[in-house]
Design a protein around this motif. Sequence first.
Motif, PDB file in Angstrom:
ATOM      1  N   LEU A   1      11.016  -8.878  -0.825  1.00 24.00           N
ATOM      2  CA  LEU A   1      12.390  -9.103  -0.391  1.00 24.00           C
ATOM      3  C   LEU A   1      13.323  -9.207  -1.599  1.00 24.00           C
ATOM      4  N   PHE A   2      12.921  -9.987  -2.606  1.00 26.37           N
ATOM      5  CA  PHE A   2      13.742 -10.142  -3.806  1.00 26.37           C
ATOM      6  C   PHE A   2      13.862  -8.835  -4.576  1.00 26.37           C
ATOM      7  N   ALA A   3      12.820  -7.996  -4.502  1.00 30.48           N
ATOM      8  CA  ALA A   3      12.812  -6.730  -5.243  1.00 30.48           C
ATOM      9  C   ALA A   3      13.446  -5.594  -4.447  1.00 30.48           C
ATOM     10  N   GLY A   4      13.779  -5.835  -3.183  1.00 33.51           N
ATOM     11  CA  GLY A   4      14.383  -4.787  -2.360  1.00 33.51           C
ATOM     12  C   GLY A   4      13.410  -3.705  -1.951  1.00 33.51           C
ATOM     13  N   LEU A   5      12.138  -4.074  -1.734  1.00 36.98           N
ATOM     14  CA  LEU A   5      11.105  -3.104  -1.384  1.00 36.98           C
ATOM     15  C   LEU A   5      10.968  -2.985   0.131  1.00 36.98           C
ATOM     16  N   ASP A   6      10.460  -1.838   0.575  1.00 35.43           N
ATOM     17  CA  ASP A   6      10.210  -1.628   2.003  1.00 35.43           C
ATOM     18  C   ASP A   6       8.797  -2.001   2.402  1.00 35.43           C
ATOM     19  N   THR A   7       7.920  -2.203   1.442  1.00 39.85           N
ATOM     20  CA  THR A   7       6.532  -2.544   1.730  1.00 39.85           C
ATOM     21  C   THR A   7       6.036  -3.539   0.691  1.00 39.85           C
ATOM     22  N   ILE A   8       5.145  -4.424   1.113  1.00 42.17           N
ATOM     23  CA  ILE A   8       4.603  -5.405   0.167  1.00 42.17           C
ATOM     24  C   ILE A   8       3.586  -4.782  -0.777  1.00 42.17           C
ATOM     25  N   ARG A   9       3.117  -3.561  -0.480  1.00 41.19           N
ATOM     26  CA  ARG A   9       2.095  -2.948  -1.337  1.00 41.19           C
ATOM     27  C   ARG A   9       2.565  -2.800  -2.779  1.00 41.19           C
ATOM     28  N   ASP A  10       3.885  -2.543  -2.950  1.00 44.42           N
ATOM     29  CA  ASP A  10       4.388  -2.263  -4.295  1.00 44.42           C
ATOM     30  C   ASP A  10       4.589  -3.511  -5.137  1.00 44.42           C
ATOM     31  N   CYS A  11       4.313  -4.696  -4.582  1.00 47.83           N
ATOM     32  CA  CYS A  11       4.368  -5.895  -5.424  1.00 47.83           C
ATOM     33  C   CYS A  11       3.000  -6.563  -5.507  1.00 47.83           C
ATOM     34  N   ILE A  12       1.947  -5.825  -5.139  1.00 54.14           N
ATOM     35  CA  ILE A  12       0.564  -6.284  -5.266  1.00 54.14           C
ATOM     36  C   ILE A  12      -0.127  -5.357  -6.260  1.00 54.14           C
ATOM     37  N   ALA A  13      -0.846  -5.924  -7.203  1.00 49.20           N
ATOM     38  CA  ALA A  13      -1.420  -5.095  -8.272  1.00 49.20           C
ATOM     39  C   ALA A  13      -2.349  -4.027  -7.725  1.00 49.20           C
ATOM     40  N   PHE A  14      -3.279  -4.417  -6.872  1.00 52.92           N
ATOM     41  CA  PHE A  14      -4.257  -3.466  -6.334  1.00 52.92           C
ATOM     42  C   PHE A  14      -4.323  -3.629  -4.815  1.00 52.92           C
ATOM     43  N   PRO A  15      -3.370  -3.025  -4.092  1.00 52.76           N
ATOM     44  CA  PRO A  15      -3.304  -3.218  -2.639  1.00 52.76           C
ATOM     45  C   PRO A  15      -4.254  -2.293  -1.882  1.00 52.76           C
ATOM     46  N   LYS A  16      -4.418  -2.594  -0.607  1.00 52.94           N
ATOM     47  CA  LYS A  16      -5.129  -1.713   0.318  1.00 52.94           C
ATOM     48  C   LYS A  16      -4.112  -0.783   0.979  1.00 52.94           C
ATOM     49  N   ASN A  17      -4.605   0.335   1.536  1.00 57.04           N
ATOM     50  CA  ASN A  17      -3.696   1.242   2.234  1.00 57.04           C
ATOM     51  C   ASN A  17      -3.549   0.816   3.692  1.00 57.04           C
ATOM     52  N   ASN A  18      -2.898   1.648   4.504  1.00 61.42           N
ATOM     53  CA  ASN A  18      -2.620   1.274   5.892  1.00 61.42           C
ATOM     54  C   ASN A  18      -3.871   1.185   6.745  1.00 61.42           C
ATOM     55  N   SER A  19      -4.976   1.694   6.237  1.00 60.08           N
ATOM     56  CA  SER A  19      -6.258   1.577   6.947  1.00 60.08           C
ATOM     57  C   SER A  19      -7.108   0.436   6.405  1.00 60.08           C
ATOM     58  N   GLY A  20      -6.544  -0.358   5.508  1.00 54.16           N
ATOM     59  CA  GLY A  20      -7.290  -1.470   4.937  1.00 54.16           C
ATOM     60  C   GLY A  20      -8.293  -1.046   3.881  1.00 54.16           C
ATOM     61  N   ARG A  21      -8.137   0.157   3.332  1.00 54.84           N
ATOM     62  CA  ARG A  21      -9.068   0.656   2.324  1.00 54.84           C
ATOM     63  C   ARG A  21      -8.457   0.574   0.931  1.00 54.84           C
ATOM     64  N   ASP A  22      -9.303   0.313  -0.041  1.00 53.87           N
ATOM     65  CA  ASP A  22      -8.936   0.462  -1.441  1.00 53.87           C
ATOM     66  C   ASP A  22      -9.467   1.825  -1.865  1.00 53.87           C
ATOM     67  N   VAL A  23      -8.560   2.820  -1.928  1.00 57.20           N
ATOM     68  CA  VAL A  23      -9.009   4.192  -2.202  1.00 57.20           C
ATOM     69  C   VAL A  23      -9.369   4.374  -3.665  1.00 57.20           C
ATOM     70  N   MET A  24      -8.986   3.441  -4.523  1.00 60.24           N
ATOM     71  CA  MET A  24      -9.317   3.546  -5.939  1.00 60.24           C
ATOM     72  C   MET A  24     -10.800   3.248  -6.169  1.00 60.24           C
ATOM     73  N   ILE A  25     -11.288   2.146  -5.597  1.00 69.63           N
ATOM     74  CA  ILE A  25     -12.697   1.777  -5.787  1.00 69.63           C
ATOM     75  C   ILE A  25     -13.547   2.142  -4.576  1.00 69.63           C
ATOM     76  N   ASP A  26     -12.914   2.785  -3.578  1.00 70.41           N
ATOM     77  CA  ASP A  26     -13.590   3.215  -2.354  1.00 70.41           C
ATOM     78  C   ASP A  26     -14.250   2.034  -1.636  1.00 70.41           C
ATOM     79  N   ALA A  27     -13.432   1.074  -1.277  1.00 63.62           N
ATOM     80  CA  ALA A  27     -13.907  -0.087  -0.534  1.00 63.62           C
ATOM     81  C   ALA A  27     -13.093  -0.210   0.760  1.00 63.62           C
ATOM     82  N   PRO A  28     -13.747  -0.624   1.864  1.00 65.47           N
ATOM     83  CA  PRO A  28     -15.153  -1.033   1.972  1.00 65.47           C
ATOM     84  C   PRO A  28     -16.100   0.154   1.848  1.00 65.47           C
ATOM     85  N   SER A  29     -17.350  -0.175   1.522  1.00 69.56           N
ATOM     86  CA  SER A  29     -18.361   0.867   1.328  1.00 69.56           C
ATOM     87  C   SER A  29     -19.688   0.410   1.922  1.00 69.56           C
TER      88      SER A  29
END
Length: 585
Positions: free
Chosen positions: A539-567
């Motif tokens: 909200l303070f940063a004027g973002l439309d999604t909280i993903r952009d203020c989390i260092a390593f977020p999950k996508n809309n399916s709850g997956r971390d596509v970087m480390i391929d989790a869950p696995s």
Amino acid sequence: MYRTNTCGELQLANIEQTVTLAGWVQKTRKMGGMTFVDLRDRYGITQLVFNQDVDADLCEKANKLGREFVIQVTGTVKERSNKNPNIPTGKIEIIVSEMTILNAAVTPPFTIEDDTDGGDDLRMKYRYLDLRRTNVRANLELRHKMTIEVRRYLDEQHFMEVETPVLISSTPEGARDFIVPSRMNPGQFYALPQSPQTFKQLLMVSGFDRYFQIVKCFRDEDLRADRQPEFTQIDCEMSFVEQEDILNTFEGLSKHLFKSLRGIEITKPFERITWQDAMKYYGSDKPDIRFGMKFVELIDILKGHGFPVFDGAAYIGGICAEGAASYTRKQLDALTEFVKRPQIGAKGLVYARVEADGNVKSSVDKFYTQETLQEMKAAFNAQPGDLILILSGEDAMKTRKQLNELRLEVGSQLGLRDKNKFSCLWVVDFPLFEWSEEDQRFYAMHHPFTSPKPEDIHLLDTDPGAVRANAYDMVINGVEVGGGSIRIYDSELQNKMFRLLGFTEERAQEQFGFLMNAFKYGAPPHGGIAYGLDRMVSLFAGLDTIRDCIAFPKNNSGRDVMIDAPSYVDPEQLNELHLVINTEE
């Protein structure tokens, strides 16, 4: 030492100094016999200069640098003849005398720029590269500063930060738990906490009268732009307090954050609105009050005039958009299609323009006299040039929610939802329970530890659905950023709450006996609140999604596509945990 200075600090005061910098190559530019390199680190960008006439070998080496190479340079600070006002170091440049390539880099899959060419999925896969972008890094810096300011304010208010367990027992009520199998206790499971709720209440019983924690919480639920399976709360609890004490304390925290992080001083008390009025006038328990367009109910005016849609409705309501009578038929048709989308579900839209002469021209003129339309106009206090938009339906609550979506869409189209304007309010007096027709039982609107309003306790025996909760939500710009309640601290009242929620005595004792037993040893009156840190930062940063203020977020399916989790887990590990996977549908 790899560097004497960072890439964001050198100024004209450093002219003629010899410095050493280290960082990543943002871009290179060759102009005649000169090569310019933008060197970037966390702190900013500094321009490096290589001169073919001064050192041909060094210049040739610079010409071979690729994007994101990690280099170290030594050189002299000089004043730039062509200054760049867009960056803090834009008045100087470094005339390089030495350069070491610390690490070469392959070409990144997207540009490391504020306006990158990388899509969401690609950026999440290479999140460690995405984090190099200035705007993403700024979001995390804001998050860092917010946690510091939260701790500073709460420490001054005599709160103590206490860590609570991450491996707890499962309480299958509300959102789903993430469960963790115990190798040492075959067939038994821990759960990851959705909230430290019971632990912070136990801390109040223990005499820690002001607790807070910046804590990770977990919910295995469907995801949206403002949801993640793991999220961070500013979790707080206080003893010997009433609702007013909580609201004043944490309104103070929010005002402190606005002043220290955004330079905005809020002097007026936050507005307050009851849940009933929020639903009546906005169709939402988290109304955006940056603009007006309160709902006006029109059933007494518009029903019974021969228009079948309205005559068969249980609710007719509308909004007035000031100065929007100039909307074209194409724009109005687009709004009609908007409310008819499946996720909104309205059957159609009626509109009426207030013309320059004060007459009202509507899309259902043949059913209404000008006298009736003038009565409708007066209900809105509409003026020439205003546009009235009306929805109706057989279910009042559902139709109000549809009208809320329309209100927000029109507010956005008219530029009334400025991200740099903040309107804060408290929503209070929620229902204690919500009734499930499907399950034919009550559920707690917040959670089973929320206290009823003292004046409504007698209704628990006769009309539970009418009981109001001693609960409150903080809403900023239509976003629920925090919520809490005064808690039940009496064992007898807590037992009654469990019974109304369908708990057997045995189940209540099994899941929450430790808490009710603790109450018997002298529990103080207490209450608390939890802010969503991710939501506050976005909200303070004027973002439309909280993903952009989390260092390593999950996508809309709850997956971390970087480390391929869950696995999937190795079968031997499953055997150690005494688990068998059933993959049948």
